[in-house]
Write an enzyme that holds these catalytic residues in place. Structure first.
Site, PDB file in Angstrom:
ATOM      1  N   CYS A 107      -8.940  -2.631  11.400  1.00  0.00           N
ATOM      2  CA  CYS A 107      -7.833  -3.408  10.862  1.00  0.00           C
ATOM      3  C   CYS A 107      -8.472  -4.441   9.960  1.00  0.00           C
ATOM      4  O   CYS A 107      -9.118  -5.377  10.438  1.00  0.00           O
ATOM      5  CB  CYS A 107      -7.012  -4.084  11.958  1.00  0.00           C
ATOM      6  SG  CYS A 107      -5.714  -5.131  11.258  1.00  0.00           S
ATOM      7  N   CYS A 110      -6.596  -8.224  10.297  1.00  0.00           N
ATOM      8  CA  CYS A 110      -6.741  -9.039  11.511  1.00  0.00           C
ATOM      9  C   CYS A 110      -7.390  -8.183  12.588  1.00  0.00           C
ATOM     10  O   CYS A 110      -8.557  -7.878  12.490  1.00  0.00           O
ATOM     11  CB  CYS A 110      -5.390  -9.603  11.960  1.00  0.00           C
ATOM     12  SG  CYS A 110      -4.090  -8.363  12.146  1.00  0.00           S
ATOM     13  N   SER A 111      -6.625  -7.758  13.582  1.00  0.00           N
ATOM     14  CA  SER A 111      -7.205  -6.879  14.609  1.00  0.00           C
ATOM     15  C   SER A 111      -6.140  -5.983  15.223  1.00  0.00           C
ATOM     16  O   SER A 111      -6.085  -5.828  16.434  1.00  0.00           O
ATOM     17  CB  SER A 111      -7.909  -7.709  15.689  1.00  0.00           C
ATOM     18  OG  SER A 111      -6.994  -8.620  16.278  1.00  0.00           O
ATOM     19  N   CYS A 112      -5.259  -5.413  14.403  1.00  0.00           N
ATOM     20  CA  CYS A 112      -4.246  -4.479  14.900  1.00  0.00           C
ATOM     21  C   CYS A 112      -4.958  -3.338  15.621  1.00  0.00           C
ATOM     22  O   CYS A 112      -5.935  -2.783  15.116  1.00  0.00           O
ATOM     23  CB  CYS A 112      -3.409  -3.928  13.756  1.00  0.00           C
ATOM     24  SG  CYS A 112      -2.388  -5.192  12.947  1.00  0.00           S
TER      25      CYS A 112
END
Length: 199
Positions: A107, A110-112
């Protein structure tokens, strides 16, 4: 970013862990957070909603051609058949590794991450170094994880976001024809379903 944990990366992880501990301590001391509730939350994502769920999906796909077809056509629905769904798993797509193609997920914003099938994202997945480098130099990042692919194997990087989460379906290892789904699932790792490891 180095998977064998460079000094800078280790220091960043330690600093983050210390900050989290300090914030947790303050919230508990002020009575805002119940430590038992925190433990239950972490336990849920580490044990019940974690990589074992994704491993069960992979093993089922390896052993059930009809499920495999449904998984590739509509991953969200197929995964839900096994009872794995919820926040961060609403819009799933499974990408399959083959002799010719190796897939990785990231991602970049961000950090999906697909929590229902992979659990909590590893620290390195959320790091700026991984998020930037895996797009620019995926083979170099794979090499740092100990994965060396033949020159003819294409590497595809899939960018998860709020509208689409990805999971890699690793190649089934040779010599596993006699194994049942439980034994196959035991071979599958979180990193294999991110694409930074082979099974």
């Amino acid at each position: 970013m180095s998977h064998d944990h460079s000094h800078a990366h280790d220091a960043e992880e330690r600093d983050t862990a210390l900050r989290v501990k300090a914030i947790e301590g303050l919230l508990v001391a002020k009575g805002i957070v119940d430590p038992a509730a925190l433990d239950a939350f972490v336990e849920t994502y580490e044990r019940r909603i974690g990589p074992r769920n994704g491993a069960a999906v992979v093993a089922r796909a390896w052993t059930d051609p009809a499920f495999h077809a449904r998984l590739m056509a509509d991953a969200t629905a197929a995964i839900a058949e096994l009872g794995f769904q919820g926040m961060e798993g609403e819009h799933m797509r499974v990408v399959e590794n083959s002799d010719d193609v190796h897939n990785m997920i990231v991602c970049t914003l961000c950090s999906c991450y697909p929590w229902p099938v992979l659990g909590l994202p590893p620290t390195w997945y959320k790091s700026a170094a991984y998020r930037a480098r895996v797009v620019r130099e995926p083979r170099a990042v794979l090499a740092e994880f100990g994965v060396h692919l033949p020159a003819g194997t294409a590497v595809r990087v899939w960018d998860s976001n709020a509208d689409q989460r990805y999971m890699v379906l690793p190649r089934r290892p040779s010599g596993t024809d006699g194994l049942d789904a439980a034994a196959l699932a035991a071979l599958v790792t979180r990193d294999g379903m991110i694409g930074t490891a082979l099974v």
